[in-house]
Design a protein around this motif. Structure first.
Motif, PDB file in Angstrom:
ATOM      1  N   LEU A  79       3.162   9.742  11.752  1.00  0.00           N
ATOM      2  CA  LEU A  79       3.983   9.177  12.600  1.00  0.00           C
ATOM      3  C   LEU A  79       3.286   8.242  13.472  1.00  0.00           C
ATOM      4  CD1 LEU A  79       6.372  11.650  13.933  1.00  0.00           C
ATOM      5  CD2 LEU A  79       7.107   9.867  12.581  1.00  0.00           C
ATOM      6  N   ASP A  80       3.617   6.886  13.762  1.00  0.00           N
ATOM      7  CA  ASP A  80       2.861   6.017  14.509  1.00  0.00           C
ATOM      8  C   ASP A  80       3.178   5.545  15.869  1.00  0.00           C
ATOM      9  OD1 ASP A  80       0.765   5.235  12.205  1.00  0.00           O
ATOM     10  OD2 ASP A  80       2.762   4.624  11.397  1.00  0.00           O
ATOM     11  N   GLU A  81       4.457   5.724  16.005  1.00  0.00           N
ATOM     12  CA  GLU A  81       5.111   5.421  17.332  1.00  0.00           C
ATOM     13  C   GLU A  81       6.395   6.466  17.474  1.00  0.00           C
ATOM     14  OE1 GLU A  81       4.306   3.452  19.583  1.00  0.00           O
ATOM     15  OE2 GLU A  81       2.802   2.072  18.503  1.00  0.00           O
ATOM     16  N   MET A 116      -1.795  -4.041  12.255  1.00  0.00           N
ATOM     17  CA  MET A 116      -3.253  -3.444  12.255  1.00  0.00           C
ATOM     18  C   MET A 116      -3.064  -1.935  11.370  1.00  0.00           C
ATOM     19  SD  MET A 116      -4.831  -4.538  15.709  1.00  0.00           S
ATOM     20  CE  MET A 116      -6.317  -3.108  15.508  1.00  0.00           C
ATOM     21  N   ILE A 117      -2.211  -1.460  11.694  1.00  0.00           N
ATOM     22  CA  ILE A 117      -1.943  -0.096  11.196  1.00  0.00           C
ATOM     23  C   ILE A 117      -1.474  -0.043   9.976  1.00  0.00           C
ATOM     24  CG2 ILE A 117      -0.770   1.927  11.113  1.00  0.00           C
ATOM     25  CD1 ILE A 117      -0.480   1.809  14.383  1.00  0.00           C
ATOM     26  N   ALA A 150       0.431   7.210   4.492  1.00  0.00           N
ATOM     27  CA  ALA A 150       0.137   5.923   4.599  1.00  0.00           C
ATOM     28  C   ALA A 150       1.011   5.007   3.834  1.00  0.00           C
ATOM     29  CB  ALA A 150      -1.247   5.747   3.653  1.00  0.00           C
ATOM     30  N   ALA A 151       2.177   5.587   3.503  1.00  0.00           N
ATOM     31  CA  ALA A 151       3.255   4.772   2.705  1.00  0.00           C
ATOM     32  C   ALA A 151       3.964   3.846   3.691  1.00  0.00           C
ATOM     33  CB  ALA A 151       4.127   5.663   1.913  1.00  0.00           C
ATOM     34  N   LEU A 158       8.730   1.395   8.068  1.00  0.00           N
ATOM     35  CA  LEU A 158       8.646   0.124   7.855  1.00  0.00           C
ATOM     36  C   LEU A 158       7.439  -0.233   6.901  1.00  0.00           C
ATOM     37  CD1 LEU A 158       9.136  -1.386  11.312  1.00  0.00           C
ATOM     38  CD2 LEU A 158      10.614  -1.323   9.831  1.00  0.00           C
ATOM     39  N   LYS A 159       7.441  -1.239   5.916  1.00  0.00           N
ATOM     40  CA  LYS A 159       6.461  -1.451   5.119  1.00  0.00           C
ATOM     41  C   LYS A 159       5.929  -2.981   5.528  1.00  0.00           C
ATOM     42  CE  LYS A 159       7.055   1.808   1.504  1.00  0.00           C
ATOM     43  NZ  LYS A 159       7.169   1.939   0.061  1.00  0.00           N
ATOM     44  N   LYS A 160       4.871  -3.260   4.903  1.00  0.00           N
ATOM     45  CA  LYS A 160       4.338  -4.932   5.099  1.00  0.00           C
ATOM     46  C   LYS A 160       5.440  -5.799   5.136  1.00  0.00           C
ATOM     47  CE  LYS A 160       0.292  -7.522   4.433  1.00  0.00           C
ATOM     48  NZ  LYS A 160       0.851  -8.784   4.353  1.00  0.00           N
TER      49      LYS A 160
END
Length: 542
Positions: free
Chosen positions: A44-46, A77-78, A118-119, A142-144
């Protein structure tokens, strides 16, 4: 009993050894991967907390980044970091030297766990009541491409007013970029013209290039400023004009280069060597005539080199362009301009000879100017005669050379070059309306006849005493020819004459120089050949 104890000890020993071997394998793999541990990316990032189920259901990535615009760069960046980790791990799984090792599958499992983390960039949204109860949650992954979409189209994260403002700024930026693109095209042409201008040798080439650059400024710089939209048809018209101008300037440079290439060729050098041997006796004469041309240029007032730019705006800067201009230009009002058109020489005096105390000195210069011009007229005839004599030694000179640069050709062979355009000044009157919309100008060429008229006007403004003094210096064409005939067209010092040397240049000399009080009277005038006149200069020979 002892058997059971041995088995237990064996199992414990095996587990310890296995753990040690795995630890060793893990250390080697992490070192190979360049990681210190497996906690290189988080799942989890946020995390976001909402206060209603309805908000939770509607919550999406757009809402998150609208409320947290500063997080977009952080998310990029992440994502970049996670992608880097993913690439490293996948390459490792495709091929590595650890595949045959004991417990490698355990390493694979660990790597797959990291790959799962990392997906995507993940936002965890929780619905927590005011009492602190966690009733529901959801995950936004969300992906790139999803992140890039927000960066590529910022309007997704804007309100209507903000979006309209963004559109205007974007259109303004695009228009400025278009301006700079076209200014860049103009700058390239101006740079090219500046680099090559001093090497132009063909008669009229510099003037032609100057005119093209002036038109380029007028048709592009001024027009570009007026274009308000990026899709205007004017852009294509300007683009076509720039391309035509570039082609025309390149053509001028190429034509000149063709001439210069010929001057470096063996054919020309052969002609030059032949002429140099023949011209040894005439070299001093040609040097003398070139000195005369230079002295006349100084009497007129030297041309000046200056840089011009029609646009000084910092953002829309256009390169300055070198061009040769005459310093004799008067910017006048509409009334003065109209009067000057009808009485040009009077207004030449008013604008370019304003100091009456300088009239005597200026009149002397003008008299000398007339004399020098007369000398150069005679010299030009003599030089033309010399050229005819040399025709037999020239061989087959390319037609394009003689057609485009005859004067330059002979000048490079050593002949004096009497360029009449360099011996003429044009006094210019210019009028520009206050708004700059109306522009008019006219010139007054200073021919020999015009100079004599100018002298008369200046003399008419002198006092009687000063006028009488200046009359002593009057040298007319009639008087000049009379003195030559009186002296039988023979030099009074060396005795050389046109009978002995048909191409002899004869000049009229003041026995007592004007600068030392001598008058322009028959008794004080004598005929000298150019050599004797050059050596005598302003000396008094007894």
């Amino acid at each position: 009993m002892w058997f059971i104890l041995v088995v237990i000890i064996a199992i414990i020993t095996f587990q310890i050894v296995s753990k040690q071997k795995y630890k060793k394998l893990e250390t080697e793999v992490l070192k190979k991967l360049g990681f210190s541990n497996w906690n290189i990316v988080s799942y989890l990032d946020e995390q976001v907390i909402v206060k209603s189920r309805q908000t939770l259901e509607k919550y999406d990535a757009v809402k998150f980044f609208k409320e947290n615009k500063e997080k977009l760069e952080h998310a990029e960046m992440i994502i970049a970091r996670k992608n880097d980790v993913t690439n490293v791990l996948r390459r490792f799984l495709e091929h590595n030297e650890f595949e045959s090792r004991f417990q490698y599958k355990k390493i694979q499992k660990q790597i797959n766990e990291v790959l799962k983390n990392a997906a995507a960039y993940r936002i965890n949204v929780k619905y927590i009541t005011s009492a602190g109860n966690n009733l529901a949650s959801k995950e936004i992954a969300l992906k790139k491409p999803s992140i890039d979409r927000f960066r590529d189209d910022p309007s997704l994260l804007m309100g209507k007013g903000e979006y309209n403002k963004y559109l205007k700024e974007k259109q303004k930026a695009a228009l400025e970029e278009k301006h700079h693109e076209y200014y860049g095209k103009v700058n390239c042409i101006v740079d090219y013209a500046n680099e090559n201008r001093d090497f132009l040798v063909l008669n009229g080439s510099r003037e032609e290039m100057d005119e093209l650059v002036i038109q380029l400024f007028d048709r592009t710089v001024n027009s570009i400023k007026k274009i308000k939209t990026i899709d205007s048809e004017e852009w294509n018209l300007i683009k076509e004009f720039i391309a035509r101008t570039e082609t025309d300037i390149e053509k001028i440079v190429n034509n000149n280069q063709r001439i210069l290439d010929y001057y470096e060729s063996s054919d020309f050098l052969k002609i030059k060597d032949t002429c140099e041997a023949l011209m040894s006796t005439q070299r001093e004469f040609n040097e003398y005539i070139n000195e005369k041309v230079q002295s006349i240029s100084q009497l007129f007032g030297t041309r000046v080199m200056r840089t011009e730019t029609l646009n000084t705006d910092v953002n829309n800067y256009i390169r300055p362009y070198k061009k040769t201009i005459t310093p004799f230009t008067a910017e006048v009002s509409a009334t003065v301009f109209a009067s000057a058109e009808n009485n040009s020489l009077e207004y030449v005096v008013k604008n370019f000879y304003p100091n009456k105390t300088m009239y005597p000195e200026q009149i002397q210069k003008l008299y000398r100017l007339v004399e020098e011009l007369e000398t150069l007229k005679d010299a030009k005839k003599i030089i033309e005669n010399y050229k005819k004599e040399y025709q037999q030694y020239l061989g087959d000179v390319p037609e394009f050379v003689m057609k485009n640069d005859e004067a330059g050709f002979y000048s490079r062979l050593g002949f004096a070059n009497i360029d009449e355009s360099a011996l003429t000044v044009e006094y210019k009157f210019s009028y520009t309306s206050s708004g700059g919309m109306a522009q008019r100008s006219f010139t007054v060429p200073m021919t020999e006849e015009t100079i004599i008229e100018l002298i008369k006007i200046l003399e008419s403004k002198l006092t009687a005493k000063a006028f009488a003094k200046e009359q002593r210096n009057l040298m007319t064409t009639k008087l000049r020819e009379h003195i030559k005939a009186r002296d039988n067209f023979t030099c009074c010092i060396c005795g050389n004459s046109i009978q002995k040397e048909p191409n002899l240049l004869l000049e009229i000399d003041h026995i007592i120089p004007v600068s030392k009080g001598g008058c322009t009277t028959e008794e004080n005038l004598q005929t000298l050949c150019w050599k004797c006149n050059r050596s005598k200069s302003s000396k008094i020979i007894s």
